[in-house]
Design a protein around this motif. Sequence first.
Motif, mmCIF file in Angstrom:
data_model
loop_
_atom_site.group_PDB
_atom_site.id
_atom_site.type_symbol
_atom_site.label_atom_id
_atom_site.label_comp_id
_atom_site.label_asym_id
_atom_site.label_seq_id
_atom_site.Cartn_x
_atom_site.Cartn_y
_atom_site.Cartn_z
ATOM 1 N N HIS A 1 0.832 -1.203 0.000
ATOM 2 C CA HIS A 1 0.000 0.000 0.000
ATOM 3 C C HIS A 1 0.866 1.253 0.000
ATOM 4 C CE1 HIS A 1 -3.029 2.953 1.014
ATOM 5 N NE2 HIS A 1 -2.403 3.228 2.163
ATOM 6 N N ALA A 2 1.880 1.264 0.866
ATOM 7 C CA ALA A 2 2.743 2.437 0.960
ATOM 8 C C ALA A 2 3.550 2.636 -0.322
ATOM 9 C CB ALA A 2 3.685 2.296 2.157
ATOM 10 N N TYR A 3 4.007 1.559 -0.908
ATOM 11 C CA TYR A 3 4.772 1.675 -2.162
ATOM 12 C C TYR A 3 3.877 2.246 -3.265
ATOM 13 C CZ TYR A 3 8.022 0.506 -5.919
ATOM 14 O OH TYR A 3 8.889 0.586 -6.990
ATOM 15 N N THR A 4 2.630 1.772 -3.328
ATOM 16 C CA THR A 4 1.692 2.245 -4.348
ATOM 17 C C THR A 4 1.406 3.734 -4.182
ATOM 18 O OG1 THR A 4 0.668 0.064 -4.487
ATOM 19 C CG2 THR A 4 -0.618 1.914 -5.317
ATOM 20 N N VAL A 5 1.226 4.174 -2.936
ATOM 21 C CA VAL A 5 0.982 5.593 -2.669
ATOM 22 C C VAL A 5 2.190 6.427 -3.107
ATOM 23 C CG1 VAL A 5 0.675 7.317 -0.847
ATOM 24 C CG2 VAL A 5 -0.659 5.206 -0.805
ATOM 25 N N ALA A 6 3.384 5.966 -2.738
ATOM 26 C CA ALA A 6 4.595 6.698 -3.112
ATOM 27 C C ALA A 6 4.765 6.745 -4.628
ATOM 28 C CB ALA A 6 5.812 6.043 -2.465
ATOM 29 N N GLN A 7 4.398 5.678 -5.301
ATOM 30 C CA GLN A 7 4.487 5.652 -6.766
ATOM 31 C C GLN A 7 3.499 6.636 -7.387
ATOM 32 O OE1 GLN A 7 6.458 4.309 -8.877
ATOM 33 N NE2 GLN A 7 5.345 4.400 -10.812
ATOM 34 N N GLU A 8 2.301 6.711 -6.815
ATOM 35 C CA GLU A 8 1.273 7.591 -7.373
ATOM 36 C C GLU A 8 1.653 9.064 -7.254
ATOM 37 O OE1 GLU A 8 -2.240 6.556 -5.259
ATOM 38 O OE2 GLU A 8 -2.650 4.740 -6.449
ATOM 39 N N VAL A 9 2.267 9.425 -6.126
ATOM 40 C CA VAL A 9 2.529 10.846 -5.894
ATOM 41 C C VAL A 9 3.958 11.258 -6.231
ATOM 42 C CG1 VAL A 9 0.778 10.932 -4.081
ATOM 43 C CG2 VAL A 9 3.156 10.494 -3.457
ATOM 44 N N GLY A 10 4.852 10.280 -6.410
ATOM 45 C CA GLY A 10 6.243 10.661 -6.636
ATOM 46 C C GLY A 10 6.979 9.723 -7.559
ATOM 47 N N ALA A 11 6.324 9.252 -8.617
ATOM 48 C CA ALA A 11 6.989 8.338 -9.540
ATOM 49 C C ALA A 11 8.126 9.027 -10.283
ATOM 50 C CB ALA A 11 5.981 7.768 -10.523
ATOM 51 N N ASP A 12 7.927 10.279 -10.638
ATOM 52 C CA ASP A 12 8.948 11.046 -11.362
ATOM 53 C C ASP A 12 9.388 10.310 -12.633
ATOM 54 O OD1 ASP A 12 10.579 13.240 -11.783
ATOM 55 O OD2 ASP A 12 12.271 12.371 -10.688
ATOM 56 N N GLY A 13 8.395 9.787 -13.351
ATOM 57 C CA GLY A 13 8.676 9.109 -14.615
ATOM 58 C C GLY A 13 9.108 7.667 -14.488
ATOM 59 N N ARG A 14 9.255 7.142 -13.275
ATOM 60 C CA ARG A 14 9.699 5.759 -13.078
ATOM 61 C C ARG A 14 8.517 4.793 -13.102
ATOM 62 N NH1 ARG A 14 12.353 6.399 -7.352
ATOM 63 N NH2 ARG A 14 10.504 7.749 -7.209
ATOM 64 N N LYS A 15 8.744 3.604 -13.650
ATOM 65 C CA LYS A 15 7.749 2.558 -13.581
ATOM 66 C C LYS A 15 7.807 1.907 -12.198
ATOM 67 C CE LYS A 15 7.826 1.302 -18.499
ATOM 68 N NZ LYS A 15 8.059 0.206 -19.469
ATOM 69 N N ALA A 16 6.693 1.353 -11.771
ATOM 70 C CA ALA A 16 6.673 0.641 -10.492
ATOM 71 C C ALA A 16 7.591 -0.565 -10.575
ATOM 72 C CB ALA A 16 5.253 0.208 -10.147
ATOM 73 N N GLU A 17 8.382 -0.766 -9.543
ATOM 74 C CA GLU A 17 9.342 -1.876 -9.513
ATOM 75 C C GLU A 17 9.121 -2.752 -8.286
ATOM 76 O OE1 GLU A 17 12.994 0.245 -9.546
ATOM 77 O OE2 GLU A 17 12.970 0.569 -11.719
ATOM 78 N N LEU A 18 7.879 -2.852 -7.871
ATOM 79 C CA LEU A 18 7.548 -3.656 -6.692
ATOM 80 C C LEU A 18 7.417 -5.117 -7.102
ATOM 81 C CD1 LEU A 18 6.711 -3.692 -3.663
ATOM 82 C CD2 LEU A 18 4.354 -3.424 -4.438
ATOM 83 N N PRO A 19 8.268 -6.008 -6.582
ATOM 84 C CA PRO A 19 8.173 -7.426 -6.952
ATOM 85 C C PRO A 19 6.995 -8.073 -6.250
ATOM 86 C CG PRO A 19 9.853 -7.128 -5.298
ATOM 87 C CD PRO A 19 9.370 -5.745 -5.661
ATOM 88 N N PRO A 20 6.425 -9.141 -6.833
ATOM 89 C CA PRO A 20 5.332 -9.852 -6.147
ATOM 90 C C PRO A 20 5.858 -10.514 -4.884
ATOM 91 C CG PRO A 20 6.066 -11.078 -8.081
ATOM 92 C CD PRO A 20 6.756 -9.746 -8.126
ATOM 93 N N MET A 21 5.180 -10.290 -3.769
ATOM 94 C CA MET A 21 5.657 -10.820 -2.489
ATOM 95 C C MET A 21 4.748 -11.881 -1.914
ATOM 96 S SD MET A 21 7.195 -7.465 -0.548
ATOM 97 C CE MET A 21 5.830 -6.359 -0.944
ATOM 98 N N LYS A 22 3.653 -12.167 -2.583
ATOM 99 C CA LYS A 22 2.727 -13.194 -2.089
ATOM 100 C C LYS A 22 2.704 -14.360 -3.065
ATOM 101 C CE LYS A 22 -0.418 -10.014 0.278
ATOM 102 N NZ LYS A 22 -1.789 -9.469 0.338
ATOM 103 N N GLY A 23 2.574 -15.541 -2.521
ATOM 104 C CA GLY A 23 2.517 -16.720 -3.361
ATOM 105 C C GLY A 23 1.178 -16.788 -4.095
ATOM 106 N N PRO A 24 1.032 -17.672 -5.080
ATOM 107 C CA PRO A 24 -0.210 -17.793 -5.819
ATOM 108 C C PRO A 24 -1.343 -18.264 -4.938
ATOM 109 C CG PRO A 24 1.259 -19.633 -6.315
ATOM 110 C CD PRO A 24 2.047 -18.647 -5.508
ATOM 111 N N THR A 25 -2.533 -17.774 -5.225
ATOM 112 C CA THR A 25 -3.710 -18.204 -4.479
ATOM 113 C C THR A 25 -4.047 -19.639 -4.826
ATOM 114 O OG1 THR A 25 -4.562 -15.956 -4.561
ATOM 115 C CG2 THR A 25 -6.147 -17.714 -4.045
ATOM 116 N N PRO A 26 -4.288 -20.513 -3.847
ATOM 117 C CA PRO A 26 -4.594 -21.913 -4.120
ATOM 118 C C PRO A 26 -5.761 -22.026 -5.099
ATOM 119 C CG PRO A 26 -4.239 -21.598 -1.779
ATOM 120 C CD PRO A 26 -4.254 -20.247 -2.395
ATOM 121 N N GLY A 27 -5.608 -22.903 -6.089
ATOM 122 C CA GLY A 27 -6.670 -23.101 -7.073
ATOM 123 C C GLY A 27 -6.576 -22.201 -8.262
ATOM 124 N N LYS A 28 -5.593 -21.261 -8.270
ATOM 125 C CA LYS A 28 -5.454 -20.362 -9.401
ATOM 126 C C LYS A 28 -4.142 -20.614 -10.119
ATOM 127 C CE LYS A 28 -8.289 -16.606 -7.593
ATOM 128 N NZ LYS A 28 -8.368 -15.177 -7.323
#
Length: 258
Positions: free
Chosen positions: A231-258
């Motif tokens: 959540h905090a990374y997304t907020v910081a990206q929205e207000v201060g990306a300064d032309g950068r793409k989001a670089e947040l890696p996935p931190m949660k494993g896949p949902t069972p059954g998907k």
Amino acid sequence: MVDIDLPGDAGGHPVSLNNQVKEKFSQLIAHYLGPAWVGINPVNGKCQAIWLIDPVYADASGQSRAMTLLAAATHDLGQWLGHDSHFSHRFSRSPFYTGDSPTAYRWYRQHHRVYRLANLLSGVRAMTGQESYAKPRQQFSSGRELIMAVKARREEAERFKALSKDVEAELAGHLDQYDPELIQGVRVLWIREGRAARDETAFRHALKTGHRLRQAGQRMTDAAIIDAYEHAYTVAQEVGADGRKAELPPMKGPTPGK
């Protein structure tokens, strides 16, 4: 020593053991991990099992890596065999009792092998399908490289300690309620005007969330900390990306059954 709390039948003979316990003893024996002695309660069929192990030493406080290993081996064996988790492990029945008590355990010697604790623990975990943790060993090409690595870790620990104290002080004084940089509940840190420090913002917010959960007596679950970080990374990206793409890696494993 493992005190097995699953009742069987009266008699004190191996056939009197609980069927589940007999099956698990058979599995241990098949993997050369069986106990040296098994004592059976003649009244209710419960039992105690003894493994012979290398000596375990401890320091003056009663602690050592070997004692930790002993606790892990006892726990894993006990959990799998259905042990009495409240058994003190300071006193046990004696295989060498020669009195005439009608309730004395009937003891059966199986072998006289002496196990190394590490081998016993890894063997039990392999047999029961558990992963054995092996601490990675770092290799250093020189003494100087080792010294620099230790110095870097110390500095990192000191920075984290300072940040933790800063966050605790901020929460204790409720300073974040009046923070002009608070956006959607997140205090955004800035590298310069228009460019947010996304990772630092996310880490600090996750740490703050953990402190709040602890103060409230709630569990600091991985999911709660990860959600706070994202959540905090997304907020910081929205207000201060300064032309950068989001670089947040996935931190949660896949949902069972998907």
